[in-house]
Scaffold this active site. Structure first.
Site, PDB file in Angstrom:
ATOM      1  N   GLY A 185       0.849  -1.205   0.000  1.00  0.00           N
ATOM      2  CA  GLY A 185       0.000   0.000   0.000  1.00  0.00           C
ATOM      3  C   GLY A 185       0.877   1.244   0.000  1.00  0.00           C
ATOM      4  O   GLY A 185       1.924   1.252   0.634  1.00  0.00           O
ATOM      5  N   ARG A 235       0.458  -4.810  -4.661  1.00  0.00           N
ATOM      6  CA  ARG A 235       0.645  -5.806  -3.605  1.00  0.00           C
ATOM      7  C   ARG A 235       1.012  -7.155  -4.234  1.00  0.00           C
ATOM      8  O   ARG A 235       0.397  -7.564  -5.225  1.00  0.00           O
ATOM      9  CB  ARG A 235      -0.633  -5.965  -2.779  1.00  0.00           C
ATOM     10  CG  ARG A 235      -0.981  -4.730  -1.969  1.00  0.00           C
ATOM     11  CD  ARG A 235      -2.040  -5.062  -0.929  1.00  0.00           C
ATOM     12  NE  ARG A 235      -2.497  -3.883  -0.214  1.00  0.00           N
ATOM     13  CZ  ARG A 235      -1.874  -3.337   0.829  1.00  0.00           C
ATOM     14  NH1 ARG A 235      -0.746  -3.862   1.268  1.00  0.00           N
ATOM     15  NH2 ARG A 235      -2.382  -2.275   1.426  1.00  0.00           N
ATOM     16  N   ASN A 238       5.164  -4.538   6.057  1.00  0.00           N
ATOM     17  CA  ASN A 238       5.514  -5.860   6.591  1.00  0.00           C
ATOM     18  C   ASN A 238       5.626  -6.962   5.529  1.00  0.00           C
ATOM     19  O   ASN A 238       6.592  -7.725   5.528  1.00  0.00           O
ATOM     20  CB  ASN A 238       4.487  -6.273   7.646  1.00  0.00           C
ATOM     21  CG  ASN A 238       4.979  -5.915   9.033  1.00  0.00           C
ATOM     22  OD1 ASN A 238       6.171  -6.013   9.305  1.00  0.00           O
ATOM     23  ND2 ASN A 238       4.084  -5.488   9.897  1.00  0.00           N
ATOM     24  N   THR A 292       6.125  -6.637   2.342  1.00  0.00           N
ATOM     25  CA  THR A 292       7.261  -6.316   1.466  1.00  0.00           C
ATOM     26  C   THR A 292       8.583  -6.709   2.119  1.00  0.00           C
ATOM     27  O   THR A 292       9.499  -7.201   1.457  1.00  0.00           O
ATOM     28  CB  THR A 292       7.258  -4.798   1.174  1.00  0.00           C
ATOM     29  OG1 THR A 292       6.011  -4.480   0.556  1.00  0.00           O
ATOM     30  CG2 THR A 292       8.397  -4.397   0.257  1.00  0.00           C
ATOM     31  N   THR A 311       4.949   2.668   6.150  1.00  0.00           N
ATOM     32  CA  THR A 311       3.541   2.271   6.309  1.00  0.00           C
ATOM     33  C   THR A 311       2.835   3.224   7.273  1.00  0.00           C
ATOM     34  O   THR A 311       3.447   3.701   8.237  1.00  0.00           O
ATOM     35  CB  THR A 311       3.356   0.830   6.843  1.00  0.00           C
ATOM     36  OG1 THR A 311       1.989   0.647   7.245  1.00  0.00           O
ATOM     37  CG2 THR A 311       4.215   0.504   8.043  1.00  0.00           C
ATOM     38  N   ILE A 312       1.582   3.472   6.994  1.00  0.00           N
ATOM     39  CA  ILE A 312       0.781   4.281   7.925  1.00  0.00           C
ATOM     40  C   ILE A 312       0.467   3.487   9.193  1.00  0.00           C
ATOM     41  O   ILE A 312       0.002   4.046  10.173  1.00  0.00           O
ATOM     42  CB  ILE A 312      -0.538   4.778   7.294  1.00  0.00           C
ATOM     43  CG1 ILE A 312      -1.484   3.608   6.980  1.00  0.00           C
ATOM     44  CG2 ILE A 312      -0.288   5.627   6.061  1.00  0.00           C
ATOM     45  CD1 ILE A 312      -2.926   4.041   6.718  1.00  0.00           C
ATOM     46  N   ASP A 313       0.722   2.169   9.182  1.00  0.00           N
ATOM     47  CA  ASP A 313       0.347   1.336  10.335  1.00  0.00           C
ATOM     48  C   ASP A 313       1.386   1.378  11.461  1.00  0.00           C
ATOM     49  O   ASP A 313       1.072   1.020  12.597  1.00  0.00           O
ATOM     50  CB  ASP A 313       0.156  -0.130   9.889  1.00  0.00           C
ATOM     51  CG  ASP A 313      -0.859  -0.276   8.764  1.00  0.00           C
ATOM     52  OD1 ASP A 313      -1.730   0.611   8.647  1.00  0.00           O
ATOM     53  OD2 ASP A 313      -0.774  -1.253   8.008  1.00  0.00           O
ATOM     54  N   ARG A 321     -24.998  13.081  18.988  1.00  0.00           N
ATOM     55  CA  ARG A 321     -24.922  11.691  18.511  1.00  0.00           C
ATOM     56  C   ARG A 321     -23.699  10.946  19.044  1.00  0.00           C
ATOM     57  O   ARG A 321     -22.702  11.560  19.436  1.00  0.00           O
ATOM     58  CB  ARG A 321     -24.823  11.686  16.973  1.00  0.00           C
ATOM     59  CG  ARG A 321     -26.117  12.057  16.298  1.00  0.00           C
ATOM     60  CD  ARG A 321     -25.888  12.305  14.822  1.00  0.00           C
ATOM     61  NE  ARG A 321     -27.169  12.382  14.123  1.00  0.00           N
ATOM     62  CZ  ARG A 321     -27.328  12.942  12.935  1.00  0.00           C
ATOM     63  NH1 ARG A 321     -26.295  13.480  12.303  1.00  0.00           N
ATOM     64  NH2 ARG A 321     -28.508  12.958  12.372  1.00  0.00           N
ATOM     65  N   HIS A 325      -4.512  -1.804   9.927  1.00  0.00           N
ATOM     66  CA  HIS A 325      -4.414  -3.244   9.730  1.00  0.00           C
ATOM     67  C   HIS A 325      -4.583  -3.963  11.066  1.00  0.00           C
ATOM     68  O   HIS A 325      -5.585  -3.725  11.727  1.00  0.00           O
ATOM     69  CB  HIS A 325      -3.090  -3.594   9.023  1.00  0.00           C
ATOM     70  CG  HIS A 325      -3.141  -4.922   8.345  1.00  0.00           C
ATOM     71  ND1 HIS A 325      -2.076  -5.789   8.345  1.00  0.00           N
ATOM     72  CD2 HIS A 325      -4.117  -5.543   7.666  1.00  0.00           C
ATOM     73  CE1 HIS A 325      -2.402  -6.894   7.684  1.00  0.00           C
ATOM     74  NE2 HIS A 325      -3.640  -6.756   7.257  1.00  0.00           N
TER      75      HIS A 325
HETATM   76  O1  F6P Z   1      -1.095  -1.260   5.402  1.00  0.00           O
HETATM   77  C1  F6P Z   1      -1.633  -0.022   5.093  1.00  0.00           C
HETATM   78  C2  F6P Z   1      -3.117  -0.101   4.976  1.00  0.00           C
HETATM   79  O2  F6P Z   1      -3.620   1.179   4.667  1.00  0.00           O
HETATM   80  C3  F6P Z   1      -3.841  -0.691   6.162  1.00  0.00           C
HETATM   81  O3  F6P Z   1      -3.983   0.242   7.213  1.00  0.00           O
HETATM   82  C4  F6P Z   1      -5.122  -1.133   5.530  1.00  0.00           C
HETATM   83  O4  F6P Z   1      -5.693  -2.207   6.252  1.00  0.00           O
HETATM   84  C5  F6P Z   1      -4.702  -1.586   4.166  1.00  0.00           C
HETATM   85  O5  F6P Z   1      -3.462  -0.957   3.901  1.00  0.00           O
HETATM   86  C6  F6P Z   1      -5.658  -1.257   3.050  1.00  0.00           C
HETATM   87  O6  F6P Z   1      -5.170  -1.851   1.891  1.00  0.00           O
HETATM   88  P1  F6P Z   1      -5.664  -1.510   0.412  1.00  0.00           P
HETATM   89  O7  F6P Z   1      -5.101  -0.174   0.019  1.00  0.00           O
HETATM   90  O8  F6P Z   1      -5.090  -2.611  -0.403  1.00  0.00           O
HETATM   91  O9  F6P Z   1      -7.136  -1.480   0.450  1.00  0.00           O
END
Ligand code: F6P
Length: 354
Positions: free
Chosen positions: A11, A76, A114, A116, A136-138, A173, A182
């Protein structure tokens, strides 16, 4: 002539172009333009398989520090399918090794998350000279305190919660904001605290509905007519970390929670999902700097011929770690970390107490 390959895989995230620029500028400085060819493979490992690439020249990478996405494209290639021969009858591993050798690469720089890193380690063990960078944003890559992309995504997710905040308040609300990340909760934890969420739900801490409802009720008793729940896409009422399940294929966890909560409260519940918005746009200054430093450090490893390593950040210092040590591991939020403790101390509920 130094012939060095580079690719971005998995991603995308903010800071990939800043890292490409950092690598290329440092390599040019080290080897000089006449003695260097940088081969940018297109769309991740697929570009290496198909020998699809472009030669990166200074004009390609000079003005990209603030540009989102990746100028090389990405895709991917799931590690578990790496060795499978699929419909196209291509042996991916052998073809990548063949491309690498036929093109006379000195080494290959791989920017990725991860999955990769696992493939990078595999190719390194197969004899290719690999150096990787953690993106990664994760922020879930083992052995680095930080990945680039993460802080830009925290900014995006926080702004999103900020906007939800005002409308939630106007209407009284309950809002569930589902945040990426992820299988780990880093992004939700940071954005949840920064966005002033009342409840933060992350995969590392299984939640129970009773605890969430109690927090919402307390808000009401204190005169706060709305509640914000920051919920990680991987959060669950069961501990699911490290299971080989595919979160992407699951139903949205936030809608499931909304249905569950609605059985016990008459207050209106809404779900808001920022999705890929969190991965888009310009990198924040922190990510531009980290990506540039990682790029320069990767070029230094190229110079030293120190292969089979990923550049990393450890206790504020740029360092590197053997890929063998990283592959297959996940950096989850530690249950007892200071950040969670401090968040609890300011009244944030993690859905785990009653
Ligand atoms: O690993 C980065 C991430 O944005 C995760 O946070 C998310 O679960 C996933 O990729 C989404 O993947 P895709 O862009 O393939 O939908």
């Amino acid at each position: 002539m130094h012939k060095i390959g580079i690719l971005t895989s998995g991603g995308d995230c903010q800071g990939l172009n800043a890292a490409i620029r950092g690598i290329c500028k440092a390599l040019y400085k080290e080897f000089g333009g006449d003695n260097l060819e940088i081969v940018g493979f297109l769309n991740g490992y697929k570009g290496l398989i198909k020998k699809e690439y472009k030669i990166l020249k200074p004009l390609d990478f000079f003005e990209i520090i603030g540009l989102g996405g990746t100028i090389l494209g990405t895709s991917r290639l799931p590690f578990k399918k790496l060795k499978d021969i699929e419909d196209d009858q291509i042996d991916k591993v052998e073809t990548m090794k063949k491309s690498y050798r036929e093109m006379g690469l000195e080494c290959l720089l791989v920017l990725g998350g991860n999955g990769t890193q696992k493939t990078a380690n595999f190719l390194s063990n197969e004899g290719l000279n690999i150096i990787s960078l953690p993106k990664t944003i994760d922020n879930d890559i083992w052995s680095t305190d930080m990945t680039f992309g993460f802080h830009s995504a925290v900014n995006a997710a926080t702004l999103f919660i900020d906007n939800i905040y005002t409308t939630a308040k106007s209407h009284g609300r309950i809002f569930i904001v589902e945040i990426m990340g992820h299988k780990v909760g880093w992004l939700t934890l940071y954005a949840g605290i920064a966005g002033g969420a009342d409840i933060i739900l992350i995969p590392e801490i299984p939640y129970n509905a009773e605890s969430i409802l109690k927090c919402i009720e307390n808000n009401r008793k204190e005169g706060k007519n709305f509640s914000i729940i920051a919920m990680a896409e991987g959060a669950s009422s069961n501990l699911i970390l490290n299971q080989d399940n595919n979160q992407g294929k699951k139903k949205s966890v936030s809608y499931e929670l909304a249905i569950e909560l609605s059985k016990f409260t008459t207050q209106e519940i809404k779900v808001a999902i920022p999705g890929h918005y969190q991965r888009g746009g310009s990198p924040c200054p922190y990510d531009r700097i980290l990506a540039t430093e990682f790029g320069a450090a990767a070029a230094e490893l190229v110079k030293q011929k120190a292969y089979g390593k990923m550049v990393s950040l450890k206790n504020g210092k740029i360092s590197s770690t053997d890929l063998n040590e990283i592959a297959g591991k996940l950096k989850a939020v530690p249950y007892e970390c200071d950040m969670i403790k401090n968040a609890r101390n300011v009244g944030i509920c993690f859905g785990d107490c009653d």
